[in-house]
Enzyme design. Structure first.
Site, PDB file in Angstrom:
ATOM      1  N   CYS A 166      -2.845  -7.363  -7.594  1.00  0.00           N
ATOM      2  CA  CYS A 166      -3.859  -7.880  -6.662  1.00  0.00           C
ATOM      3  C   CYS A 166      -4.358  -6.831  -5.669  1.00  0.00           C
ATOM      4  O   CYS A 166      -5.528  -6.841  -5.289  1.00  0.00           O
ATOM      5  CB  CYS A 166      -3.338  -9.107  -5.921  1.00  0.00           C
ATOM      6  SG  CYS A 166      -1.921  -8.813  -4.868  1.00  0.00           S
ATOM      7  N   ASP A 336     -10.223 -14.353  -3.145  1.00  0.00           N
ATOM      8  CA  ASP A 336      -8.880 -14.343  -3.714  1.00  0.00           C
ATOM      9  C   ASP A 336      -8.925 -13.796  -5.142  1.00  0.00           C
ATOM     10  O   ASP A 336      -9.605 -14.360  -5.995  1.00  0.00           O
ATOM     11  CB  ASP A 336      -8.333 -15.775  -3.706  1.00  0.00           C
ATOM     12  CG  ASP A 336      -6.877 -15.846  -4.109  1.00  0.00           C
ATOM     13  OD1 ASP A 336      -6.343 -14.847  -4.628  1.00  0.00           O
ATOM     14  OD2 ASP A 336      -6.263 -16.913  -3.902  1.00  0.00           O
ATOM     15  N   HIS A 338      -6.499 -13.753  -7.311  1.00  0.00           N
ATOM     16  CA  HIS A 338      -5.382 -14.244  -8.111  1.00  0.00           C
ATOM     17  C   HIS A 338      -5.776 -15.233  -9.202  1.00  0.00           C
ATOM     18  O   HIS A 338      -4.908 -15.745  -9.909  1.00  0.00           O
ATOM     19  CB  HIS A 338      -4.328 -14.875  -7.199  1.00  0.00           C
ATOM     20  CG  HIS A 338      -3.739 -13.915  -6.222  1.00  0.00           C
ATOM     21  ND1 HIS A 338      -4.296 -13.685  -4.980  1.00  0.00           N
ATOM     22  CD2 HIS A 338      -2.657 -13.098  -6.304  1.00  0.00           C
ATOM     23  CE1 HIS A 338      -3.577 -12.775  -4.341  1.00  0.00           C
ATOM     24  NE2 HIS A 338      -2.585 -12.404  -5.124  1.00  0.00           N
TER      25      HIS A 338
END
Length: 514
Positions: A166, A336, A338
């Site tokens: 990430c 984000d 993810h």
């Protein structure tokens, strides 16, 4: 400045990490779930598909509930009317309504986890791809791609960065949105980040240059801000210096400042108008607290995001990284990375824009982060500098000229050095060319740098042997020298204006100073 050592393996980021936040959804069509048999008959043997659907359907349902609860709140769902009335700031642009901000945000590039990309061999003594199976299994994105499950996990090769990539993805997002300011066609930019060794800014090449750096980060190990910034610099330098590359991007320089000190003379050299350089990307890998950001830096961090030179922040939560690009009141807005998606050599641009963006209170952020600033020319730098000085920014510090000839990457501040008279040349530093002169000394001495001569009134002759004091030979009765690293002030009332301070305390009493 106390910083995270990116060479130390970190615990890995979760597949669906998210700080306490609200989200604004952009409706996107989802492929239908596979038609799986939900009745698990143990007498007929274990069925992976059935087991997978049972454990993920609950998570997917609860996630849908959360999304439905949050989708109407969006970035403007502040906790008070006063917060709702605050403008929404997105990389230097201020918006009064959510709709206006939304139109800008959905144009930002966002790179996320990918499945099934070109193999990255496991490093000797490095993490095993199998150690991330739990992260892969519990990633909701895999729910729609079970037919490819066997291709996602290999014993000796990484084909997905779920669970560990990430920080690379958010650093790629920061860099890609920097390139947007140089190149109009975003599909050309994304092609530079595709997950193959041929793409100059791919995850594969981020790992390649970091593994050969002093940090020696292996595939599967978590990147920190230091490793990310060094990778960006090396990849940019290599992209422009490699004559075999098709450099569709205008040339930019990259400057890493771990100390957050910027020197006018150095900036002017990097932005020399006579060169082909079209800008300077300044990367500030910082740690602004211990467990969370010290409130001392709140306003300064928000101020940096409000400037037109800002290209965002990569970082966020412990062992999870997000791409921050704006704020409303004291809530930072982020993307984000993810949510994993399938790799394809044929680039689908719709997978490189955020389908949701979220917010988190600034006080809940991890203090370790990478701040990006893009400066087009000297005028842009002067505007940036003036804005920071006017706002009394406590993160970035400006100086007229470089005070050291030693590259910052080589300044360890970890060994004793000889202190000569020529090393100390202005009123900020005391002369300690005689041990007996320490009797009345209780000031801090900076031993970190080899300073360039600036005072023409100093003696030009080479110091004699008696003028040189080997610090390592001083006895405890003469002077005790201790080193301390002060990460951040412990209170917003602290008068320090620096992000951190490395000092050496000389105590003439023979007692170690705390």
């Amino acid at each position: 400045m106390a910083r995270e050592d990116a060479s130390v393996p970190r615990s890995h980021d979760s597949a669906d990490a998210s700080p306490n936040s609200t989200a604004k959804e952009i409706p996107v069509p989802q492929p239908p779930l596979l038609n799986l048999n939900l009745n698990l008959n143990m007498n007929s043997g274990f069925n992976l598909s059935n087991w997978w659907h049972q454990i993920t359907s609950i998570e997917a349902d609860s996630s849908d509930d959360r999304n439905n609860n949050n989708s109407n709140n969006g970035i403007n769902a502040a906790e008070s009317d006063s917060a709702q009335s605050q403008p929404i700031v997105v990389l230097g642009h201020s918006y009064q309504t959510t709709e206006e901000a939304h139109e800008d945000i959905i144009k930002k590039l966002c790179l996320t986890y990918r499945y099934g990309f070109e193999r990255i061999p496991r490093a000797v003594n490095g993490p095993s791809p199998l150690s991330f199976m739990q992260s892969v299994i519990f990633s909701k994105s895999l729910l729609y791609n079970l037919q490819n499950f066997n291709n996602f996990i290999e014993k000796e090769n990484f084909t997905t960065d779920v669970g560990w990539g990430c920080m690379i993805r958010t650093s790629q997002s920061l860099l890609a949105n920097t390139f947007v300011r140089l190149l109009d066609k975003q599909s050309d930019i994304i092609a530079l980040f595709n997950d193959t060794y041929l793409a100059p800014f791919s995850l594969h090449n981020f790992i390649r240059v970091a593994s050969s750096s002093p940090l020696k980060v292996k595939p599967g190990e978590w990147f920190g801000p230091n490793a990310a910034s060094l990778s960006i610099k090396r990849l940019c330098d290599g992209y422009y210096d490699n004559s075999t590359s098709e450099t569709i991007l205008p040339r930019i320089n990259v400057l890493i400042s771990e100390s957050t000190d910027l020197y006018d003379s150095q900036i002017a050299q990097l932005l020399e108008p006579s060169t082909e350089t079209k800008g300077l990307l300044v990367l500030l890998p910082v740690r602004l607290g211990i467990d969370s950001i010290n409130s001392y830096y709140f306003s300064s961090l928000l101020h940096l995001l409000s400037l037109e030179q800002s290209v965002g922040i990569a970082g966020g939560k412990p062992s999870s990284s997000f791409y921050f690009f704006g704020y409303q009141d004291n809530s930072l807005i982020y993307m984000d990375p993810h949510s994993a998606q399938i790799f394809s050599s044929d680039i689908d641009m719709s997978t490189y824009y955020a389908t949701r963006y979220q917010r988190v209170d600034i006080g809940k952020l991890d203090p370790s982060m990478l701040i990006g600033v893009f400066i087009r020319d000297l005028t842009s730098y002067e505007n940036f500098k003036k804005s920071c000085l006017d706002a009394a920014n406590k993160i970035v510090h400006f100086h007229a000229t470089e005070r050291s000839t030693v590259p910052e990457s080589r300044r360890k501040n970890s060994e004793f050095v000889n202190i000569n008279r020529s090393d100390l040349k202005d009123e900020d530093y005391i002369n300690i060319d005689r041990v007996n002169r320490l009797d009345s000394t209780d000031d801090f001495i900076d031993l970190g740098d080899d300073y360039v001569e600036t005072n023409t009134n100093l003696e030009e002759a080479t110091p004699s042997a008696e003028d040189t004091v080997p610090v390592s030979t001083l006895s405890a009765s003469e002077s005790e020298i201790t080193t301390s690293s002060y990460e951040t002030p412990t209170s917003k009332d602290d008068n320090s204006s620096r992000a951190s301070l490395d000092v050496v305390v000389l105590d003439t009493t023979g007692e170690q100073q705390e």
